[in-house]
Write a protein that holds these residues in place. Structure first.
Motif: not given
Length: 167
Positions: A3, A9, A12-17, A133
């Motif tokens: 990352l 990150y 852009l992609e969220g924090d669920s990971w 982006t």
């Protein structure tokens, strides 16, 4: 997974990971924020859970360690595939500035207006309040960025702050 930088990150992609220990255990945080910048704390919070964390500046590594992040120093190196070297380059500009909009930079660029006006100069000032982006008139990336750098005689760097910090 690498990352660069972690806070972008997540934006852009969220924090669920961040809740998946299997992913975090295979993730490297590569950071380049200065300790006084707002995204520094965001990166520290994320990097505490990743398998490894690196920064390009020794001062930042020390600051991350004070934030309970086992950060390590990563030296900048050379990558031949990114080098569009030409034996006889064609310079299309004398001076190039690429940087985000910061009060100190704006003030210094304004002071340099006279000397810069006597040269072929291009100033690209980006808005980094959120992730960029895509390419735009104020943000260059990829091959276009490498070509822009290769066709410029001098790259002007103006630090965000007066501190001695690699940017």
């Amino acid at each position: 997974f690498v990352l660069l930088p972690p806070h972008e990150y997540v934006a852009l992609e969220g924090d669920s990971w961040l809740h998946d220990e299997r992913l975090l255990g295979r993730t490297i945080a590569l950071m380049a924020e200065q300790p006084h910048q707002p995204h520094f704390a965001q990166n520290a919070a994320i990097a505490r859970s990743t398998a490894a964390a690196f920064d390009f500046n020794r001062q930042a590594v020390s600051a991350y360690r004070m934030h309970r992040v086992d950060a390590r120093y990563l030296s900048v190196g050379y990558t031949e595939s990114w080098d569009p070297f030409e034996a006889s380059p064609t310079w299309t500009r004398d001076v190039l500035f690429l940087g985000s909009e910061e009060a100190r930079r704006q003030q210094l660029l304004a002071q340099c207006a006279g000397p810069l006006s006597r040269h072929r100069a291009r100033l690209i000032v980006s808005d980094n309040s959120s992730p960029n982006t895509a390419a735009s008139p104020h943000f260059v990336t990829g091959r276009d960025k490498r070509q822009l750098l290769a066709s410029s005689k001098v790259m002007l760097n103006i630090h965000r702050t007066s501190g001695p910090y690699f940017e």
